[in-house]
Design a protein around this motif. Structure first.
Motif, PDB file in Angstrom:
ATOM      1  N   GLY A 160       0.745   2.561  -4.022  1.00 34.66           N
ATOM      2  CA  GLY A 160      -0.106   3.740  -4.032  1.00 34.66           C
ATOM      3  C   GLY A 160       0.516   4.996  -3.463  1.00 34.66           C
ATOM      4  N   ARG A 161       1.502   4.846  -2.570  1.00 35.68           N
ATOM      5  CA  ARG A 161       2.017   6.024  -1.880  1.00 35.68           C
ATOM      6  C   ARG A 161       3.486   5.849  -1.502  1.00 35.68           C
ATOM      7  N   ILE A 162       4.249   6.935  -1.617  1.00 34.36           N
ATOM      8  CA  ILE A 162       5.638   6.969  -1.148  1.00 34.36           C
ATOM      9  C   ILE A 162       5.782   8.126  -0.169  1.00 34.36           C
ATOM     10  N   ILE A 163       6.251   7.818   1.035  1.00 30.36           N
ATOM     11  CA  ILE A 163       6.629   8.840   2.010  1.00 30.36           C
ATOM     12  C   ILE A 163       8.150   8.820   2.065  1.00 30.36           C
ATOM     13  N   HIS A 164       8.767   9.859   1.565  1.00 30.27           N
ATOM     14  CA  HIS A 164      10.227   9.932   1.463  1.00 30.27           C
ATOM     15  C   HIS A 164      10.770  10.811   2.586  1.00 30.27           C
ATOM     16  N   ILE A 165      11.700  10.270   3.369  1.00 19.71           N
ATOM     17  CA  ILE A 165      12.325  11.052   4.443  1.00 19.71           C
ATOM     18  C   ILE A 165      13.579  11.716   3.890  1.00 19.71           C
ATOM     19  N   SER A 166      13.454  12.982   3.597  1.00 16.70           N
ATOM     20  CA  SER A 166      14.583  13.787   3.153  1.00 16.70           C
ATOM     21  C   SER A 166      15.197  14.450   4.380  1.00 16.70           C
ATOM     22  N   ASP A 204       0.824  -1.204   0.000  1.00 18.13           N
ATOM     23  CA  ASP A 204       0.000   0.000   0.000  1.00 18.13           C
ATOM     24  C   ASP A 204       0.864   1.261   0.000  1.00 18.13           C
ATOM     25  N   ALA A 205       2.057   1.166   0.603  1.00 19.93           N
ATOM     26  CA  ALA A 205       2.921   2.343   0.691  1.00 19.93           C
ATOM     27  C   ALA A 205       4.369   1.928   0.909  1.00 19.93           C
ATOM     28  N   PHE A 206       5.278   2.802   0.472  1.00 18.41           N
ATOM     29  CA  PHE A 206       6.698   2.707   0.796  1.00 18.41           C
ATOM     30  C   PHE A 206       7.034   3.889   1.701  1.00 18.41           C
ATOM     31  N   VAL A 207       7.731   3.643   2.807  1.00 16.54           N
ATOM     32  CA  VAL A 207       8.298   4.712   3.632  1.00 16.54           C
ATOM     33  C   VAL A 207       9.808   4.609   3.482  1.00 16.54           C
ATOM     34  N   HIS A 208      10.397   5.579   2.815  1.00 17.88           N
ATOM     35  CA  HIS A 208      11.819   5.500   2.457  1.00 17.88           C
ATOM     36  C   HIS A 208      12.654   6.299   3.454  1.00 17.88           C
ATOM     37  N   VAL A 209      13.216   5.588   4.435  1.00 15.43           N
ATOM     38  CA  VAL A 209      14.040   6.195   5.483  1.00 15.43           C
ATOM     39  C   VAL A 209      15.530   6.074   5.152  1.00 15.43           C
ATOM     40  N   ALA A 210      15.927   4.964   4.554  1.00 14.49           N
ATOM     41  CA  ALA A 210      17.345   4.668   4.326  1.00 14.49           C
ATOM     42  C   ALA A 210      17.996   5.709   3.414  1.00 14.49           C
ATOM     43  N   ALA A 211      19.217   6.107   3.762  1.00 15.44           N
ATOM     44  CA  ALA A 211      19.982   7.072   2.964  1.00 15.44           C
ATOM     45  C   ALA A 211      21.388   7.132   3.524  1.00 15.44           C
ATOM     46  N   ALA A 212      22.273   7.798   2.793  1.00 22.40           N
ATOM     47  CA  ALA A 212      23.634   8.044   3.293  1.00 22.40           C
ATOM     48  C   ALA A 212      23.733   9.507   3.699  1.00 22.40           C
ATOM     49  N   SER A 213      24.392   9.770   4.805  1.00 21.54           N
ATOM     50  CA  SER A 213      24.582  11.158   5.249  1.00 21.54           C
ATOM     51  C   SER A 213      26.044  11.576   5.206  1.00 21.54           C
ATOM     52  N   GLU A 214      26.924  10.645   4.858  1.00 20.27           N
ATOM     53  CA  GLU A 214      28.342  10.975   4.728  1.00 20.27           C
ATOM     54  C   GLU A 214      28.966  10.061   3.695  1.00 20.27           C
ATOM     55  N   GLY A 215      30.115  10.473   3.184  1.00 21.61           N
ATOM     56  CA  GLY A 215      30.795   9.706   2.145  1.00 21.61           C
ATOM     57  C   GLY A 215      31.230  10.629   1.025  1.00 21.61           C
ATOM     58  N   ILE A 259       2.134   7.905  -8.537  1.00 21.89           N
ATOM     59  CA  ILE A 259       2.148   7.533  -7.116  1.00 21.89           C
ATOM     60  C   ILE A 259       1.963   8.781  -6.270  1.00 21.89           C
ATOM     61  N   ASN A 260       1.126   8.705  -5.262  1.00 24.45           N
ATOM     62  CA  ASN A 260       0.952   9.795  -4.319  1.00 24.45           C
ATOM     63  C   ASN A 260       2.236   9.913  -3.488  1.00 24.45           C
ATOM     64  N   SER A 261       2.982  11.005  -3.647  1.00 21.94           N
ATOM     65  CA  SER A 261       4.331  11.088  -3.076  1.00 21.94           C
ATOM     66  C   SER A 261       4.538  12.356  -2.251  1.00 21.94           C
ATOM     67  N   THR A 262       5.329  12.218  -1.181  1.00 17.51           N
ATOM     68  CA  THR A 262       5.635  13.323  -0.272  1.00 17.51           C
ATOM     69  C   THR A 262       7.072  13.190   0.218  1.00 17.51           C
ATOM     70  N   SER A 263       7.776  14.309   0.331  1.00 13.06           N
ATOM     71  CA  SER A 263       9.103  14.320   0.947  1.00 13.06           C
ATOM     72  C   SER A 263       9.064  15.179   2.207  1.00 13.06           C
ATOM     73  N   ILE A 264       9.530  14.604   3.318  1.00 11.93           N
ATOM     74  CA  ILE A 264       9.596  15.334   4.588  1.00 11.93           C
ATOM     75  C   ILE A 264      11.047  15.701   4.846  1.00 11.93           C
ATOM     76  N   ARG A 265      11.328  16.983   4.958  1.00  7.76           N
ATOM     77  CA  ARG A 265      12.695  17.450   5.210  1.00  7.76           C
ATOM     78  C   ARG A 265      12.947  17.455   6.713  1.00  7.76           C
ATOM     79  N   SER A 266      13.649  16.435   7.145  1.00  2.92           N
ATOM     80  CA  SER A 266      13.806  16.166   8.570  1.00  2.92           C
ATOM     81  C   SER A 266      14.826  17.084   9.237  1.00  2.92           C
ATOM     82  N   PRO A 267      14.506  17.567  10.436  1.00  2.00           N
ATOM     83  CA  PRO A 267      15.498  18.280  11.248  1.00  2.00           C
ATOM     84  C   PRO A 267      16.269  17.267  12.081  1.00  2.00           C
ATOM     85  N   ALA A 268      16.870  17.702  13.168  1.00  2.00           N
ATOM     86  CA  ALA A 268      17.512  16.774  14.100  1.00  2.00           C
ATOM     87  C   ALA A 268      16.434  15.930  14.772  1.00  2.00           C
ATOM     88  N   ILE A 269      16.581  14.612  14.706  1.00  2.00           N
ATOM     89  CA  ILE A 269      15.611  13.706  15.311  1.00  2.00           C
ATOM     90  C   ILE A 269      16.170  13.226  16.638  1.00  2.00           C
TER      91      ILE A 269
END
Length: 292
Positions: free
Chosen positions: A103-109, A66-77, A152-162
């Motif tokens: 149907g939906r992608i929630i992308h964690i930027s 039903d949805a992908f939540v895309h958390v994985a990424a590289a922050s250094e390199g 695809i219904n898509s959104t990017s959330i620009r994350s601060p310090a978690i």
């Protein structure tokens, strides 16, 4: 019951999202970089090996979602590593989502997409800069997600310090760790700047769940989130020192860049329910006490 893919399920935010989705009755499929990673205790009903650098590994993602939540990424390199993992890895995930008719992608930027920030307040309309390798990779990832929005219904959330139990990358978490280890001194900038650039992982996960269930989103959006009611950084650092009984020296130094606050108005319109900065800090510190 919805079946939802969460990439980067071993990360602090990935686990928070997994816990929330399971609590809401969803079936969570988490991705691991390697099948050899110890998976015990992860909040997932299924696990899939996914290496963002290996295009062929995306075929491991199968079945209906039903949805992908895309958390994985590289922050250094290196620039190449960042673009391969964060940029092209997102492209391959989007392509897989299209193939599987997700149907939906929630992308964690992240806020890193803005590059060097010169404005005092950042919102969804703030111009994105490209002065750094990480900013370019994050922007590429958002562009690939945006390109899927017709299908695809898509959104990017620009994350601060978690913040949360396992926070470790951002400067507040690093300052806390140094204080817990009773370092001789810690260096911090901008004591009088009122900060709201933090979100607790559980509040972030609540918002992800809200977006997955929302029927109001009609077009691609990318926006930052934060806490409300900023408080001076000096008070935050003093709270960290008090919680850790820190006996070293706090050195306030000139900053290498200008501080900024975050306007979460665009996210709030989509159902984001932020805590105040003080409440966010209180929740984080309560977890630190339990862990200790």
């Amino acid at each position: 019951m919805s079946r939802i893919l969460v990439t980067g399920i071993t990360s602090p935010l990935g686990q928070a999202v997994g816990r929330k989705l399971q609590a809401e009755g969803h079936r969570v499929v988490g991705t691991l970089r390697s099948s050899r990673i110890l998976a015990a205790g992860l909040p997932a009903d299924e696990l899939v090996a996914l290496d963002l650098e290996n295009k062929s590994s995306f075929t491991n993602i199968n079945g209906g979602f039903d949805a992908f939540v895309h958390v994985a990424a590289a922050s250094e390199g290196t620039a190449e590593e960042l673009m391969t993992i964060t940029g092209l890895g997102t492209l391959h995930l989007v392509e897989r989502a299209k193939f599987l008719s997700v149907g939906r992608i929630i992308h964690i930027s992240s806020m890193a997409v803005y590059g060097q920030i010169e404005e005092e307040t950042v919102n969804e309309k703030t111009k994105v800069g490209h002065g750094r390798d990480l900013a370019a990779a994050k922007w590429a990832a958002e562009t690939f997600v945006a390109s899927s929005s017709c299908a695809i219904n898509s959104t990017s959330i620009r994350s601060p310090a978690i913040v949360g139990n396992r926070s470790h990358r951002h400067f507040l978490a690093q300052t806390l760790a140094a204080m817990k280890n009773q370092a001789n001194s810690v260096c911090v900038s901008n004591p009088d700047f009122s900060l709201n650039n933090i979100v607790h992982e559980d509040i972030f996960a609540d918002f992800v769940n809200t977006l997955i269930q929302s029927r109001e989103i009609r077009k691609y959006q990318a926006f930052p989130i934060a806490s409300t009611d900023p408080i001076p950084l000096r008070k935050i650092v003093e709270r960290l020192a008090a919680e850790t009984k820190y006996k070293g020296e706090i050195k306030w130094q000139s900053a290498n860049s200008s501080p900024f606050s975050i306007d979460s108005s665009a996210a709030i319109k989509l159902g984001y329910k932020p805590l105040s900065t003080q409440a966010t800090l209180d929740l984080w510190m309560s977890q630190i006490k339990v862990k200790a």
